[in-house]
Write an enzyme that holds these catalytic residues in place. Sequence first.
Site, PDB file in Angstrom:
ATOM      1  N   ARG A 232      65.204 -57.529 -14.123  1.00  5.74           N
ATOM      2  CA  ARG A 232      66.501 -56.960 -14.481  1.00  5.74           C
ATOM      3  C   ARG A 232      66.932 -57.614 -15.782  1.00  5.74           C
ATOM      4  O   ARG A 232      66.700 -58.822 -15.984  1.00  5.74           O
ATOM      5  CB  ARG A 232      67.560 -57.275 -13.399  1.00  5.74           C
ATOM      6  CG  ARG A 232      67.411 -56.482 -12.117  1.00  5.74           C
ATOM      7  CD  ARG A 232      67.828 -55.015 -12.294  1.00  5.74           C
ATOM      8  NE  ARG A 232      67.745 -54.264 -11.054  1.00  5.74           N
ATOM      9  CZ  ARG A 232      66.686 -53.556 -10.650  1.00  5.74           C
ATOM     10  NH1 ARG A 232      65.592 -53.507 -11.405  1.00  5.74           N
ATOM     11  NH2 ARG A 232      66.711 -52.878  -9.520  1.00  5.74           N
ATOM     12  N   GLU A 261      71.800 -51.093 -19.542  1.00  5.01           N
ATOM     13  CA  GLU A 261      70.986 -49.872 -19.695  1.00  5.01           C
ATOM     14  C   GLU A 261      71.852 -48.618 -19.580  1.00  5.01           C
ATOM     15  O   GLU A 261      72.788 -48.600 -18.788  1.00  5.01           O
ATOM     16  CB  GLU A 261      69.907 -49.853 -18.599  1.00  5.01           C
ATOM     17  CG  GLU A 261      68.932 -50.999 -18.761  1.00  5.01           C
ATOM     18  CD  GLU A 261      67.946 -51.091 -17.590  1.00  5.01           C
ATOM     19  OE1 GLU A 261      67.943 -50.211 -16.707  1.00  5.01           O
ATOM     20  OE2 GLU A 261      67.191 -52.063 -17.571  1.00  5.01           O
ATOM     21  N   HIS A 279      62.917 -48.850 -18.879  1.00  6.18           N
ATOM     22  CA  HIS A 279      62.937 -49.108 -17.422  1.00  6.18           C
ATOM     23  C   HIS A 279      62.040 -48.106 -16.665  1.00  6.18           C
ATOM     24  O   HIS A 279      62.529 -47.317 -15.854  1.00  6.18           O
ATOM     25  CB  HIS A 279      64.378 -49.049 -16.889  1.00  6.18           C
ATOM     26  CG  HIS A 279      64.540 -49.724 -15.565  1.00  6.18           C
ATOM     27  ND1 HIS A 279      65.694 -50.346 -15.161  1.00  6.18           N
ATOM     28  CD2 HIS A 279      63.692 -49.856 -14.511  1.00  6.18           C
ATOM     29  CE1 HIS A 279      65.559 -50.831 -13.947  1.00  6.18           C
ATOM     30  NE2 HIS A 279      64.338 -50.539 -13.522  1.00  6.18           N
TER      31      HIS A 279
HETATM   32  P1  NAP Z   1      60.784 -60.158  -3.677  1.00  2.09           P
HETATM   33  O1  NAP Z   1      59.526 -59.957  -2.899  1.00  2.09           O
HETATM   34  O2  NAP Z   1      62.044 -60.392  -2.941  1.00  2.09           O
HETATM   35  O3  NAP Z   1      60.523 -61.371  -4.691  1.00  2.09           O
HETATM   36  C1  NAP Z   1      61.532 -61.972  -5.418  1.00  2.09           C
HETATM   37  C2  NAP Z   1      61.081 -63.369  -5.855  1.00  2.09           C
HETATM   38  O4  NAP Z   1      62.091 -63.943  -6.678  1.00  2.09           O
HETATM   39  C3  NAP Z   1      60.839 -64.331  -4.717  1.00  2.09           C
HETATM   40  O5  NAP Z   1      59.661 -65.018  -4.978  1.00  2.09           O
HETATM   41  C4  NAP Z   1      62.027 -65.287  -4.764  1.00  2.09           C
HETATM   42  O6  NAP Z   1      61.607 -66.565  -4.293  1.00  2.09           O
HETATM   43  C5  NAP Z   1      62.349 -65.291  -6.258  1.00  2.09           C
HETATM   44  N1  NAP Z   1      63.738 -65.613  -6.526  1.00  2.09           N
HETATM   45  C6  NAP Z   1      64.835 -65.049  -5.982  1.00  2.09           C
HETATM   46  N2  NAP Z   1      65.936 -65.632  -6.454  1.00  2.09           N
HETATM   47  C7  NAP Z   1      65.539 -66.617  -7.308  1.00  2.09           C
HETATM   48  C8  NAP Z   1      66.221 -67.571  -8.098  1.00  2.09           C
HETATM   49  N3  NAP Z   1      67.572 -67.669  -8.096  1.00  2.09           N
HETATM   50  N4  NAP Z   1      65.487 -68.419  -8.855  1.00  2.09           N
HETATM   51  C9  NAP Z   1      64.146 -68.341  -8.867  1.00  2.09           C
HETATM   52  N5  NAP Z   1      63.443 -67.441  -8.135  1.00  2.09           N
HETATM   53  C10 NAP Z   1      64.135 -66.580  -7.362  1.00  2.09           C
HETATM   54  O7  NAP Z   1      61.071 -58.911  -4.604  1.00  2.09           O
HETATM   55  P2  NAP Z   1      60.024 -57.905  -5.301  1.00  2.09           P
HETATM   56  O8  NAP Z   1      59.748 -56.789  -4.397  1.00  2.09           O
HETATM   57  O9  NAP Z   1      58.889 -58.701  -5.851  1.00  2.09           O
HETATM   58  O10 NAP Z   1      60.948 -57.358  -6.500  1.00  2.09           O
HETATM   59  C11 NAP Z   1      61.505 -58.250  -7.430  1.00  2.09           C
HETATM   60  C12 NAP Z   1      62.509 -57.570  -8.331  1.00  2.09           C
HETATM   61  O11 NAP Z   1      61.836 -56.827  -9.350  1.00  2.09           O
HETATM   62  C13 NAP Z   1      63.432 -56.524  -7.703  1.00  2.09           C
HETATM   63  O12 NAP Z   1      64.508 -57.125  -7.011  1.00  2.09           O
HETATM   64  C14 NAP Z   1      63.887 -55.719  -8.906  1.00  2.09           C
HETATM   65  O13 NAP Z   1      65.063 -56.271  -9.457  1.00  2.09           O
HETATM   66  C15 NAP Z   1      62.739 -55.885  -9.893  1.00  2.09           C
HETATM   67  N6  NAP Z   1      62.016 -54.605 -10.069  1.00  2.09           N
HETATM   68  C16 NAP Z   1      62.053 -53.988 -11.295  1.00  2.09           C
HETATM   69  C17 NAP Z   1      61.382 -52.799 -11.457  1.00  2.09           C
HETATM   70  C18 NAP Z   1      61.387 -52.090 -12.776  1.00  2.09           C
HETATM   71  O14 NAP Z   1      61.361 -50.873 -12.781  1.00  2.09           O
HETATM   72  N7  NAP Z   1      61.378 -52.804 -13.885  1.00  2.09           N
HETATM   73  C19 NAP Z   1      60.687 -52.208 -10.413  1.00  2.09           C
HETATM   74  C20 NAP Z   1      60.670 -52.856  -9.204  1.00  2.09           C
HETATM   75  C21 NAP Z   1      61.345 -54.074  -9.047  1.00  2.09           C
HETATM   76  P3  NAP Z   1      62.632 -67.634  -3.690  1.00  2.09           P
HETATM   77  O15 NAP Z   1      63.451 -66.892  -2.669  1.00  2.09           O
HETATM   78  O16 NAP Z   1      61.749 -68.682  -3.132  1.00  2.09           O
HETATM   79  O17 NAP Z   1      63.433 -68.122  -4.836  1.00  2.09           O
HETATM   80  C1  8YV Z   2      63.709 -48.026 -10.261  1.00  3.89           C
HETATM   81  C2  8YV Z   2      63.588 -50.545  -9.934  1.00  3.89           C
HETATM   82  O1  8YV Z   2      63.510 -47.535 -11.542  1.00  3.89           O
HETATM   83  O2  8YV Z   2      62.741 -50.682  -7.739  1.00  3.89           O
HETATM   84  C3  8YV Z   2      63.489 -51.174  -8.598  1.00  3.89           C
HETATM   85  O3  8YV Z   2      64.158 -52.205  -8.387  1.00  3.89           O
HETATM   86  O4  8YV Z   2      64.176 -51.084 -10.824  1.00  3.89           O
HETATM   87  C4  8YV Z   2      62.902 -49.278 -10.218  1.00  3.89           C
HETATM   88  O5  8YV Z   2      61.808 -49.077  -9.392  1.00  3.89           O
HETATM   89  C5  8YV Z   2      65.187 -48.143 -10.039  1.00  3.89           C
HETATM   90  O6  8YV Z   2      65.459 -48.503  -8.725  1.00  3.89           O
HETATM   91  C6  8YV Z   2      65.914 -46.858 -10.346  1.00  3.89           C
HETATM   92  O7  8YV Z   2      65.538 -45.863  -9.440  1.00  3.89           O
END
Ligand code: NAP
Ligand code: 8YV
Length: 318
Positions: A232, A261, A279
């Site tokens: 994010r 965004e 994104h």
């Molecule tokens: P997840 O399995 O919950 O992993 C999140 C990781 O972040 C965990 O390892 C957690 O470990 C760590 N974390 C949380 N808070 C923290 C903090 N304050 N300091 C340091 N580390 C921290 O989630 P995920 O499924 O991998 O997804 C992660 C994130 O990616 C989503 O929440 C979303 O915002 C983003 N995302 C973006 C896109 C995109 O389109 N660009 C798509 C999908 C996801 P600890 O709890 O041990 O700290």
């Molecule tokens: C999507 C994301 O683009 O899964 C997330 O956290 O950021 C992306 O996969 C977003 O949720 C908008 O639909």
Amino acid sequence: MKPGLLLIGGATDRMMARFNAEFTVHPLKDIDDLAGFLAEHGPEITAVATNGHDGVKPQIMEGLPNLKVISCYGVGYDAVDTATCAERGIIVSHTPGVLNDDVANTALLLILAAARNLVFNDQYVRQGRWVKDGNTPLTRSPEGKVFGILGLGRIGERIAEKLAQFNGKVVYHSRNKKNNVAYEYYDDLTKMARDCDYLIVITPGGAATNKLVNREVIEALGPSGTLINVARGTVVDETEMVAALQDGRLGWAGLDVFEDEPKVPEALFSLDNVTLLPHVASATVETRQAMGDLVCDNLSAFLKDGSVLTSVPETAHL
Ligand code: NAP
Ligand code: 8YV
């Protein structure tokens, strides 16, 4: 009579077909007078389908007194007030797991684009400069480098596995050390940034991670470092990042996400050391279909027995 569903943001035809089969759907985009709609129809709405960007605004939450379930199209749900949902007994679901590969692939895409100056080289050819000015400067190899992952969760672990192809070293920082992985753990983000060639950000957004990548971390990564953000925009101090990229205190950046965004700081547009994406990390036909199916499966499960398949942790007890 079918229960009411408020649809915030877009949905594919496949999702719409399933929503329409089970709900009376009210797309927010078709509502001109939100206050009037909420006063008249708010009590009929028991479900909301939304996405990670739009979430559910406080005015809408307050106008839906019988809301029972929010199904989020995305794994990140920082735009949904889960504390209020838990208090009100509203279950929130999201789409974990199904997007790991494509988001991880996007991180690798940005690493390669930054390392090999992909955008600059592409423009160089298109602008006819190869003929006029000769070869472009050498780029950098990602082979054998140190990759620091900030947030070794579902997606972070997948990124780590895919990074094996570069024969380098993977290290990570999160609040907790993981017992099931062999990667070196740093309890200090700045120290990790100092030791890394690439810092890959993949934590959730929200207050707990706001500007975690601050000036100190950016400067520790330094002029030979590359910042990749597929998490994010809020996790990185954007103003500090832009300034550091401009004056060379940070080498390169590959960014899929931004603080406000779809607005992107214009200062980035003229920089050759950044690669920008709108994104789109999960935005493939295949992954978006899987995400959409899970959004609908969660709502169907809720209608069947009041539970969902993939609740966010904050409402998992409901
Ligand atoms: P997840 O399995 O919950 O992993 C999140 C990781 O972040 C965990 O390892 C957690 O470990 C760590 N974390 C949380 N808070 C923290 C903090 N304050 N300091 C340091 N580390 C921290 O989630 P995920 O499924 O991998 O997804 C992660 C994130 O990616 C989503 O929440 C979303 O915002 C983003 N995302 C973006 C896109 C995109 O389109 N660009 C798509 C999908 C996801 P600890 O709890 O041990 O700290
Ligand atoms: C999507 C994301 O683009 O899964 C997330 O956290 O950021 C992306 O996969 C977003 O949720 C908008 O639909």
